[in-house]
Structures are given as structure tokens and as C-alpha cells.
Design a protein around this motif. Sequence first.
Motif, mmCIF file in Angstrom:
data_model
loop_
_atom_site.group_PDB
_atom_site.id
_atom_site.type_symbol
_atom_site.label_atom_id
_atom_site.label_comp_id
_atom_site.label_asym_id
_atom_site.label_seq_id
_atom_site.Cartn_x
_atom_site.Cartn_y
_atom_site.Cartn_z
ATOM 1 N N HIS A 44 0.865 -1.170 0.000
ATOM 2 C CA HIS A 44 0.000 0.000 0.000
ATOM 3 C C HIS A 44 0.909 1.229 0.000
ATOM 4 C CE1 HIS A 44 -3.035 2.891 1.087
ATOM 5 N NE2 HIS A 44 -3.960 1.969 0.933
ATOM 6 N N PRO A 45 0.606 2.249 -0.795
ATOM 7 C CA PRO A 45 1.515 3.392 -0.907
ATOM 8 C C PRO A 45 1.547 4.329 0.305
ATOM 9 C CG PRO A 45 -0.419 3.729 -2.267
ATOM 10 C CD PRO A 45 -0.509 2.332 -1.725
ATOM 11 N N GLU A 46 0.514 4.304 1.144
ATOM 12 C CA GLU A 46 0.492 5.208 2.297
ATOM 13 C C GLU A 46 1.331 4.629 3.436
ATOM 14 O OE1 GLU A 46 -3.489 6.357 3.409
ATOM 15 O OE2 GLU A 46 -4.093 6.477 1.301
ATOM 16 N N ASP A 47 2.166 5.469 4.049
ATOM 17 C CA ASP A 47 3.089 5.013 5.093
ATOM 18 C C ASP A 47 2.397 4.262 6.229
ATOM 19 O OD1 ASP A 47 5.351 6.000 3.830
ATOM 20 O OD2 ASP A 47 5.244 7.933 4.862
ATOM 21 N N ASP A 48 1.244 4.749 6.656
ATOM 22 C CA ASP A 48 0.559 4.127 7.794
ATOM 23 C C ASP A 48 -0.232 2.874 7.411
ATOM 24 O OD1 ASP A 48 -1.322 5.631 6.364
ATOM 25 O OD2 ASP A 48 -2.479 6.121 8.162
ATOM 26 N N LYS A 49 -0.193 2.491 6.142
ATOM 27 C CA LYS A 49 -0.902 1.287 5.692
ATOM 28 C C LYS A 49 0.031 0.300 4.992
ATOM 29 C CE LYS A 49 -5.284 3.665 5.241
ATOM 30 N NZ LYS A 49 -6.273 4.206 4.321
ATOM 31 N N GLN A 50 1.323 0.439 5.217
ATOM 32 C CA GLN A 50 2.265 -0.425 4.521
ATOM 33 C C GLN A 50 2.356 -1.825 5.107
ATOM 34 O OE1 GLN A 50 5.909 1.492 3.023
ATOM 35 N NE2 GLN A 50 4.493 1.513 1.303
ATOM 36 N N TYR A 51 1.482 -2.139 6.028
ATOM 37 C CA TYR A 51 1.324 -3.521 6.488
ATOM 38 C C TYR A 51 0.512 -4.321 5.460
ATOM 39 C CZ TYR A 51 -3.167 -1.574 7.848
ATOM 40 O OH TYR A 51 -4.386 -0.943 7.829
ATOM 41 N N ALA A 52 -0.172 -3.629 4.558
ATOM 42 C CA ALA A 52 -1.017 -4.283 3.558
ATOM 43 C C ALA A 52 -0.294 -4.359 2.225
ATOM 44 C CB ALA A 52 -2.323 -3.520 3.394
ATOM 45 N N PHE A 53 -0.445 -5.487 1.541
ATOM 46 C CA PHE A 53 0.082 -5.592 0.186
ATOM 47 C C PHE A 53 -0.865 -6.412 -0.676
ATOM 48 C CE2 PHE A 53 1.990 -9.420 2.052
ATOM 49 C CZ PHE A 53 1.898 -10.357 1.037
ATOM 50 N N LEU A 54 -0.779 -6.191 -1.982
ATOM 51 C CA LEU A 54 -1.558 -6.932 -2.959
ATOM 52 C C LEU A 54 -0.656 -7.902 -3.689
ATOM 53 C CD1 LEU A 54 -3.631 -4.067 -4.646
ATOM 54 C CD2 LEU A 54 -4.433 -5.714 -2.936
ATOM 55 N N CYS A 55 -1.244 -9.023 -4.080
ATOM 56 C CA CYS A 55 -0.526 -10.024 -4.865
ATOM 57 C C CYS A 55 -1.375 -10.411 -6.069
ATOM 58 C CB CYS A 55 -0.250 -11.259 -4.009
ATOM 59 S SG CYS A 55 0.394 -12.648 -4.965
ATOM 60 N N LYS A 61 -6.625 -14.382 -9.687
ATOM 61 C CA LYS A 61 -7.048 -13.646 -8.497
ATOM 62 C C LYS A 61 -6.022 -12.610 -8.075
ATOM 63 C CE LYS A 61 -9.529 -17.656 -6.773
ATOM 64 N NZ LYS A 61 -9.650 -18.648 -5.735
ATOM 65 N N ILE A 62 -6.536 -11.606 -7.361
ATOM 66 C CA ILE A 62 -5.696 -10.661 -6.633
ATOM 67 C C ILE A 62 -6.051 -10.852 -5.168
ATOM 68 C CG2 ILE A 62 -5.198 -8.243 -6.146
ATOM 69 C CD1 ILE A 62 -6.098 -7.645 -9.036
ATOM 70 N N ALA A 63 -5.057 -10.979 -4.332
ATOM 71 C CA ALA A 63 -5.297 -11.142 -2.898
ATOM 72 C C ALA A 63 -4.584 -10.034 -2.144
ATOM 73 C CB ALA A 63 -4.786 -12.499 -2.417
ATOM 74 N N GLN A 64 -5.225 -9.587 -1.081
ATOM 75 C CA GLN A 64 -4.604 -8.601 -0.190
ATOM 76 C C GLN A 64 -4.222 -9.302 1.102
ATOM 77 O OE1 GLN A 64 -6.380 -4.675 0.189
ATOM 78 N NE2 GLN A 64 -6.066 -4.766 2.409
ATOM 79 N N TYR A 65 -3.009 -9.047 1.577
ATOM 80 C CA TYR A 65 -2.488 -9.675 2.788
ATOM 81 C C TYR A 65 -2.079 -8.614 3.801
ATOM 82 C CZ TYR A 65 -2.161 -14.009 0.133
ATOM 83 O OH TYR A 65 -2.455 -15.123 -0.620
ATOM 84 N N ASP A 66 -1.966 -9.038 5.047
ATOM 85 C CA ASP A 66 -1.515 -8.190 6.143
ATOM 86 C C ASP A 66 -0.230 -8.803 6.700
ATOM 87 O OD1 ASP A 66 -1.115 -7.040 8.734
ATOM 88 O OD2 ASP A 66 -3.243 -6.559 8.860
ATOM 89 N N VAL A 67 0.897 -8.084 6.602
ATOM 90 C CA VAL A 67 2.177 -8.631 7.069
ATOM 91 C C VAL A 67 2.241 -8.749 8.581
ATOM 92 C CG1 VAL A 67 3.492 -7.882 5.056
ATOM 93 C CG2 VAL A 67 3.354 -6.395 7.041
ATOM 94 N N ARG A 68 1.381 -8.011 9.300
ATOM 95 C CA ARG A 68 1.380 -8.093 10.764
ATOM 96 C C ARG A 68 0.833 -9.435 11.239
ATOM 97 N NH1 ARG A 68 -2.264 -2.947 11.687
ATOM 98 N NH2 ARG A 68 -3.431 -4.324 10.309
ATOM 99 N N THR A 69 -0.221 -9.900 10.577
ATOM 100 C CA THR A 69 -0.895 -11.139 11.007
ATOM 101 C C THR A 69 -0.565 -12.333 10.120
ATOM 102 O OG1 THR A 69 -2.851 -10.724 9.652
ATOM 103 C CG2 THR A 69 -2.839 -9.808 11.891
ATOM 104 N N GLY A 70 -0.159 -12.062 8.875
ATOM 105 C CA GLY A 70 0.076 -13.135 7.918
ATOM 106 C C GLY A 70 -1.196 -13.606 7.240
#
Length: 91
Positions: A44-55, A61-70
Motif C-alpha cells: 500500500h503506498p500510504e506510510d501508515d498502511k504499509q502492512y497491507a500488500f496486494l498479490c 485472483k488478486i489477494a490482499q495480505y496483512d504482514v502483521r498477522t500473515g
Amino acid sequence: YFTNNGKHFLSAGYDKTINYWDTETGKIVKSFSLKKFPYCVRFHPEDDKQYAFLCASSNKKIAQYDVRTGNRTQQYDEHLGAVNTVTFFDN
């Protein structure tokens, strides 16, 4: 693909794994195992949301993940073929 501060990055491989790396130590912080090949990853391009990413992947499919929780937090699965690239869009 690096975070804005350069402290972490993502790699997507033909071993069907996305790795979240610590740039300073060179060690994997977290791994995400997939059933299909990941083609593209983006934080995610915003600094406070960089725990999120798209694959984007070969399974249509496109999936969104959270690096904090996996965890996978969202899935977009209406594509007709493999998804080769992905990006975030800000209105």
C-alpha cells in the motif's frame, strides 16, 4: 518491492511463496505460501498502511495480505485469466 522507508521488501517466487524481508538483516520476517504462482506484489503506498500488500497471481485472483498477522484480508476473483500486474489507486 520495497516499503517507503526501505526497511522491508517483498519477493515473489516460482516456489509459490511470497517472502517479507528485513532489509538490514537480510532475513525473512514472514512467508506467505500460495497455491499458484505470484506474479506481482505491491505494498500500500500510504506510510501508515504499509502492512497491507496486494498479490497478483496465476490463479486469476488478486489477494490482499496483512504482514502483521500473515492473513489474507481480501480477495478479488472475477478475472478471466492470470493477473500479471497490480497497483493501488488513490481517488
